[in-house]
Scaffold this active site. Sequence first.
Site, mmCIF file in Angstrom:
data_model
loop_
_atom_site.group_PDB
_atom_site.id
_atom_site.type_symbol
_atom_site.label_atom_id
_atom_site.label_comp_id
_atom_site.label_asym_id
_atom_site.label_seq_id
_atom_site.Cartn_x
_atom_site.Cartn_y
_atom_site.Cartn_z
ATOM 1 N N SER B 10 0.764 -1.215 -0.067
ATOM 2 C CA SER B 10 -0.108 -0.043 0.108
ATOM 3 C C SER B 10 0.807 0.970 -0.076
ATOM 4 O O SER B 10 2.088 1.042 0.556
ATOM 5 C CB SER B 10 -1.024 0.193 1.179
ATOM 6 O OG SER B 10 -1.197 -0.973 1.421
ATOM 7 N N THR B 45 -5.561 3.073 7.766
ATOM 8 C CA THR B 45 -6.900 2.877 8.285
ATOM 9 C C THR B 45 -7.159 2.384 9.984
ATOM 10 O O THR B 45 -8.164 2.166 10.179
ATOM 11 C CB THR B 45 -7.807 1.767 7.365
ATOM 12 O OG1 THR B 45 -7.239 0.556 7.463
ATOM 13 C CG2 THR B 45 -7.676 2.309 5.897
ATOM 14 N N ASP B 99 5.276 -11.448 4.287
ATOM 15 C CA ASP B 99 4.559 -11.390 5.260
ATOM 16 C C ASP B 99 3.183 -12.022 5.538
ATOM 17 O O ASP B 99 2.342 -11.322 4.778
ATOM 18 C CB ASP B 99 4.561 -9.917 6.175
ATOM 19 C CG ASP B 99 3.910 -9.867 7.358
ATOM 20 O OD1 ASP B 99 3.767 -8.790 7.790
ATOM 21 O OD2 ASP B 99 3.466 -10.662 7.941
ATOM 22 N N THR B 130 7.442 -14.087 7.702
ATOM 23 C CA THR B 130 7.212 -13.409 9.186
ATOM 24 C C THR B 130 5.932 -13.544 9.757
ATOM 25 O O THR B 130 5.306 -12.320 9.882
ATOM 26 C CB THR B 130 7.736 -12.065 8.974
ATOM 27 O OG1 THR B 130 6.997 -11.454 7.999
ATOM 28 C CG2 THR B 130 9.270 -11.900 8.275
ATOM 29 N N GLU B 135 -0.938 -16.319 12.893
ATOM 30 C CA GLU B 135 -0.814 -16.806 11.534
ATOM 31 C C GLU B 135 0.066 -18.073 11.104
ATOM 32 O O GLU B 135 -0.488 -18.988 10.486
ATOM 33 C CB GLU B 135 0.134 -15.646 10.677
ATOM 34 C CG GLU B 135 -0.947 -14.375 10.743
ATOM 35 C CD GLU B 135 -0.257 -12.916 10.583
ATOM 36 O OE1 GLU B 135 1.123 -12.952 10.855
ATOM 37 O OE2 GLU B 135 -0.808 -12.120 10.235
ATOM 38 N N SER B 169 6.163 -12.353 16.909
ATOM 39 C CA SER B 169 5.775 -12.326 18.353
ATOM 40 C C SER B 169 4.683 -13.645 18.710
ATOM 41 O O SER B 169 4.165 -14.061 17.965
ATOM 42 C CB SER B 169 4.769 -10.951 18.606
ATOM 43 O OG SER B 169 3.677 -11.201 17.576
ATOM 44 N N ALA B 210 1.887 0.391 23.592
ATOM 45 C CA ALA B 210 1.265 1.359 22.375
ATOM 46 C C ALA B 210 0.623 0.679 21.305
ATOM 47 O O ALA B 210 1.548 -0.468 20.857
ATOM 48 C CB ALA B 210 1.890 2.589 22.055
ATOM 49 N N ASP B 217 5.625 -3.979 8.496
ATOM 50 C CA ASP B 217 6.199 -3.693 7.372
ATOM 51 C C ASP B 217 7.536 -3.486 7.254
ATOM 52 O O ASP B 217 8.414 -4.044 6.463
ATOM 53 C CB ASP B 217 5.456 -2.781 6.666
ATOM 54 C CG ASP B 217 4.004 -2.790 6.674
ATOM 55 O OD1 ASP B 217 3.093 -1.940 6.838
ATOM 56 O OD2 ASP B 217 3.456 -4.054 6.557
#
Lengths: 371, 296
Positions: B10, B45, B99, B130, B135, B169, B210, B217
Site C-alpha cells: 500500500s 486505516t 508477511d 514473518t 498466523e 511475536s 502502544a 512492514d
Amino acid sequence: MSVSVWVLCPSVLWLDSDFTLTENTLDCGLGIAALRAALNTKPAFVLRGLCSVFYSNFMHEMECRVLSIQSHVVRGYVGNKSASFPLQVLGFEVDSINSVQFSNHTGYSHWKGQVLTADELHVLYEGIKLNNVHHYDYVLTGYTRDTSFLEMVVDIVQELKRANPNLVYVCDPVLGDHGSMYVPENLHPVYKNKVVPVADIITPNQFEAELLTGKNISTEKDAVEVMDLLHKMGPDTVVITSSDLPSRLGDRFLVSLGSQRTCKLMPDGTKSTQRVRMEIPKVDAVFVGTGDLFAAMLLAWTHHYPNDLKTACEKTFSVMHHVIKRTISYAHELAGPGRKPSPPQLELRMVQSKADIEDPAIVMEATVLTL
Amino acid sequence: MECRVLSIQSHVVRGYVGNKSASFPLQVLGFEVDSINSVQFSNHTGTYNVEQGYVEEFALTQNPLRPSGYTRDTSFLEMVVDIVQELKRANPNLVYVCDPVLGDHGSMYVPENLHPVYKNKVVPVADIITPNQFEAELLTGKNISTEKDAVEVMDLLHKMGPDTVVITSSDLPSRLGDRFLVSLGSQRTLMPDGTKSTQRVRMEIPKVDAVFVGTGDLFAAMLLAWTHHYPNDLKTACEKTFSVMHHVIKRTISYAHDLAGPGRKPSPPQLELRMVQSKADIEDPAIVMEATVLNL
C-alpha cells in the site's frame, strides 16, 4: 573503503562508527559524518554541546513537512520517486500524493499505468483534512498534463496556505523546452493565471520563463527582466534552470540564473533582490527526473539558506552534478564502450548518491550579479 | 551493492505503512526499490478514523528479495503469486519475503478466503516468512503453547516452502518476565554434504505500551536487508532487525508522548513511525538485544 572513526568527547564517551566513504566526502565530510552518526546513535545530550560548535543548524531535529504531488513510477526516478528519497534523507517528512502510477517514465519504449483524476486528488486531500493533519510547511509540484488536476492543486495550495500562511509552494511550471510545449497548450493559461501567482519558488527553464512572461531572453539583461516580471506575478524566488545564453566558460557550459526578492527593504522602500548566475557543465545525455530532483533540492537548500540564494543554488547545482556524474558514469559502463546508453541505463543513481545528497561538496560557484 | 527489490504494498499519503514503511529504509541501506502501490490512501486505516477495527500490516514484495504484504483481495494475491513465479523463472535466485498477513490475537482481520490462498499458493513460493503466532498456527493447523510447539510449527512451515521463518511475536512466557514477549526464528540451510541443517533462535523482546502501525512492514523490510547481508546467520540477522525496530519504536513513542503531553495517550497521527529521524539507526543499528541459539 571502510573506516572506523572514533570520536572522544569531553565527558569521556567513546563513540565508534564504520563509514563507507566516497571520494566526495574524504575531507570535512568525515568529521561531519562521524558527528552526525554520533548524535543519532548515542546519548546525544553530551554531544550537542560539542557539535553545535562545529555544526550548522541542520543537525538539530528538523520538523518540516512537505506535501509532494507528483507522478509515481514503479521503476526509476521521476516525480515523487525523484523527490521523496532525497528530501527524506535530508530529514524532511514527505507526504506524497501520486498523480499517476506508471511502470516507468514515458521515455522508455513502453509504459503502462493509471492516472489520478482531479476528483480522486480531492478525495485524498479530504482524507488528510478530515484527520486535521493538513498542516504543511511546503508544497511541491511538477509535471502535470491535466488542467482540472492543476486547478485542484491550486485549490489545495490556497487552502493549505490559509491553514499555514508561512507555507512555501515550490512549483516547477512544466510546459516544454527548446522552443516547444510538451504538455497540452491549455495548461499555459492555468500556470500563468492561477498557479504561478500562488507559487513562492519556481524553477522554469528558459522556454517556460519566456512563455509565462511573453518576453524573449537573448541576453543576461533580458533574463533579469524576465525574472523581475515573474516576481511581479508572485514568486519571490525564481531559478531559470537552464538557458541558451552564451557561457563565459565556452560552449561546454550552459547558463543558469536565479533571482530572489528578500524581505530586506532598500532605502527607497522597494524589495532588495539578489541575482545570481551559474555556469553549468553540459552533459551529453538525456536525463529524466533531474528537474524533479532539482526542485526538491532547491526546496531543501532554500529552507536551510532562506536569504542566501547564492549558497542555496551552489548546493543544489552541486548535488545535481554529483548525481548526474555518477549516473552517466554507470550508464556508460552498462552500455559498453562506444554505445549510447538506453533510458533504463540512464536512470538516476539516486540511492547510490545518498552521501552527496546529505552533504554535497560544492563544485561550482554562483556569481552574484551587481546591477 | 546492486540489489533490486520489487515491493508490492500500500501507499499512504501521510505516515508509514506498506511501501512508505519499507522503501525509505531499504533505499537508505542501498537497495534499489521498485514499488507497485496496491492502494493509495490518505493515511492508514488502523488508527486515524476508526472505520475499521484492525491494524493493517503491510509487507513488501521485493525483487530479488520480496516481501509481500497486506492484501485484502484473493485475486490480487493470486496475481502476486503469478508475478513471483514468473520472476523466479527469470531469476531462480530471487528471494520472496512474505508477511502472511491474516490476523492476530486469535482472530482474522482479512477475509477468510485469503487463508487457503496463503496456505496453498503463497507460502509454498515464499523463501522468508514473518508470521505472528496466530498466523503460524493458522497456516499449519497446530497450536503453540510451548517453545517445542513453536519449533515444530516452524518445521512444518519449512516443509511448506520457506527456508527462513520468523515468528515475530508470541504469547510464550519470556524468561525476562511479563514486560517481554518471545520471538522465534528458524533457518534451514543446505550443507556441503547435501543434508539440511537448521538454526533456531529465540529472542526476548521488550513490550511497548502502544499500538503501532507499519512496524510489521518495517520488520519484513529490515529482515530482508539483514538476511541479505547475513544469509547464513539468522542469529545476527534477527539481532540487527529487532534492534532497528527497537530504536525506531523507542524514538517514536518518546516523540509521541512529547506531542501528547504528560498523562495523555498519544493519538494515531502522533504515533506515526519516526522513520526519517531514524536514518542513522536504520543504516547501522546498534545491537541492543541478543538472540539465543536453541540447541535441539
